[in-house]
Enzyme design. Structure first.
Site, short mmCIF file in Angstrom:
data_model
loop_
_atom_site.label_atom_id
_atom_site.label_comp_id
_atom_site.label_asym_id
_atom_site.label_seq_id
_atom_site.Cartn_x
_atom_site.Cartn_y
_atom_site.Cartn_z
N ASP A 130 56.36 -17.55 16.23
CA ASP A 130 55.12 -17.70 15.47
C ASP A 130 54.14 -16.60 15.89
OD1 ASP A 130 53.49 -18.89 13.65
OD2 ASP A 130 53.00 -20.65 14.86
N THR A 179 50.24 -14.93 9.92
CA THR A 179 49.19 -15.09 8.91
C THR A 179 48.69 -13.71 8.49
OG1 THR A 179 47.67 -15.28 10.76
CG2 THR A 179 48.37 -17.33 9.71
#
Ligand code: ADP
Length: 352
Positions: A130, A179
């Site tokens: 992540d 993101t």
């Protein structure tokens, strides 16, 4: 739909900050620790609601990998938080019948952290990283040959006695999530065979997500109640689940044992100041400030941040994106401006 008046915005202005908001799409501790929360994650592609294009592409890639008996190509998933990147990595592993090891770039600070993970991978397993845009340079450079040639180049010893040892790795799949795809270095990005963007969910998919979660949490909501949560969750499943838990709290306290209706959802979410479009107090404070003190703008980010007592980066990364997405706020070269849709939502006349 609840329209929040300007005076309501003022009244709540001193209480809220942009951090730890009910409508923050980033995970809060309760998202992972709440009992049965993990059970809300879809486990198979068929349970994964929405994101049709993403599912189509990955489903073919999975079938092809299974057919070849090889590891799935490396996958990069990008998009705002809470849309299902981690969930998709776990779904892929389930579909492939292998394990998924989960980590995040900030946990891989020392070279040995990533080496430890890579050398322990079993054939065809998934490694999920992540926030992959935050990898250190050293970690990235260890990943390049690992991703490309299933090879780990280790430097053993120091100075003139240093030598390189090469270890072979089993075929594996790296699933990276970020993101901020733009913050990834291009050598790293180029090593992913599949690069997929996750989109905010439409209202029908969100309604289906809420419905599925109510079943799993043992709750009963009528259609209107599911729709009300879908409208207020900012296109984000993680927020939908969180709002649902707040509704469950109110239902428990009120002793509601029958179908939960839209009025109860409205009561629960109004208590947390989440309005009919999913705006919370922080969002409204920003718009109110622009309207009341600056005639709707333009106002520079720094000035806004100082007036709201927030850090400019937080304001820009956490509060503004959803307002921009709804078309309530605009970024112009001269500063932030409230749009006529934004004015209308707050109960102001459309023209300044
Ligand atoms: P991200 O990794 O993008 O921040 P997650 O994968 O952790 O987001 O998703 C957050 C939560 O939202 C999950 O726990 C899951 O319950 C729910 N969720 C995400 N995507 C879906 C989906 N497509 N269908 C149903 N629930 C979903």
């Amino acid at each position: 739909m609840a329209i929040v008046s300007s005076s309501a915005g003022r009244a709540e202005s001193s209480k809220t900050t942009a951090k730890n908001r009910l409508v923050d799409a980033a995970p809060l501790p309760e998202d992972t620790t709440a009992p049965r929360e993990d059970g809300l994650r879809p486990r198979r592609l068929d349970d994964y609601i929405g994101q049709h294009e993403l599912k189509q592409v990955l489903s073919i890639a999975v079938q092809a990998a299974i057919g070849r008996g090889d590891a799935l190509d490396h996958v990069l998933l990008y998009g705002p938080p809470g849309l299902g990147k981690t969930t998709m990595a776990l779904v892929l592993a389930e579909e492939l019948g292998v394990k998924c090891r989960i980590t995040s770039a900030p946990a891989l600070e020392r070279p040995r952290d990533i080496v430890g993970l890579l050398v322990n991978l079993q054939p065809r397993e998934l490694l999920f990283i992540d926030e992959i845009h935050r990898l250190t340079r050293v970690a990235e450079e260890l990943l390049y040959p690992a991703m490309e040639d299933r090879r780990l180049d280790l430097t053993v010893g120091k100075g003139s006695t240093a030598r390189t040892r090469t270890l072979d790795l089993p075929p594996f799949t790296l699933v990276g999530a970020t993101t901020r795809a733009g913050a990834l270095s291009s050598p790293l990005r180029d090593r992913f065979g599949l690069i997929q963007r996750l989109e905010f969910y439409g209202i029908d998919d969100l309604r289906a997500i809420v419905k599925r979660a109510t079943g799993l949490l043992g709750l009963q909501l009528n259609e209107e109640a599911c729709l009300e949560i879908a409208r207020r969750c900012r296109g984000t499943p993680r927020i939908a689940n969180r709002l649902l838990r707040r509704v469950r709290d109110v239902a428990t306290v009120r002793g509601v044992s029958t179908l939960i209706d839209a009025a109860l959802v409205d009561e629960a979410l109004s208590l947390h100041r989440v309005d009919g479009r999913g705006l919370d107090a922080s969002d409204r404070r920003l718009l109110e400030l622009l309207l009341e003190s600056h005639g709707g703008g333009p106002v520079g980010l720094e000035t806004l941040a100082a007036a709201l007592g927030e850090d400019p980066a937080t304001l820009e990364a956490v509060v503004e994106p959803f307002l921009l997405q709804l078309g309530f706020l605009q970024r112009t070269p001269r500063g932030r401006v409230v749009t006529s849709a934004g004015r209308r939502h707050l109960g102001w006349s459309e023209q300044p």
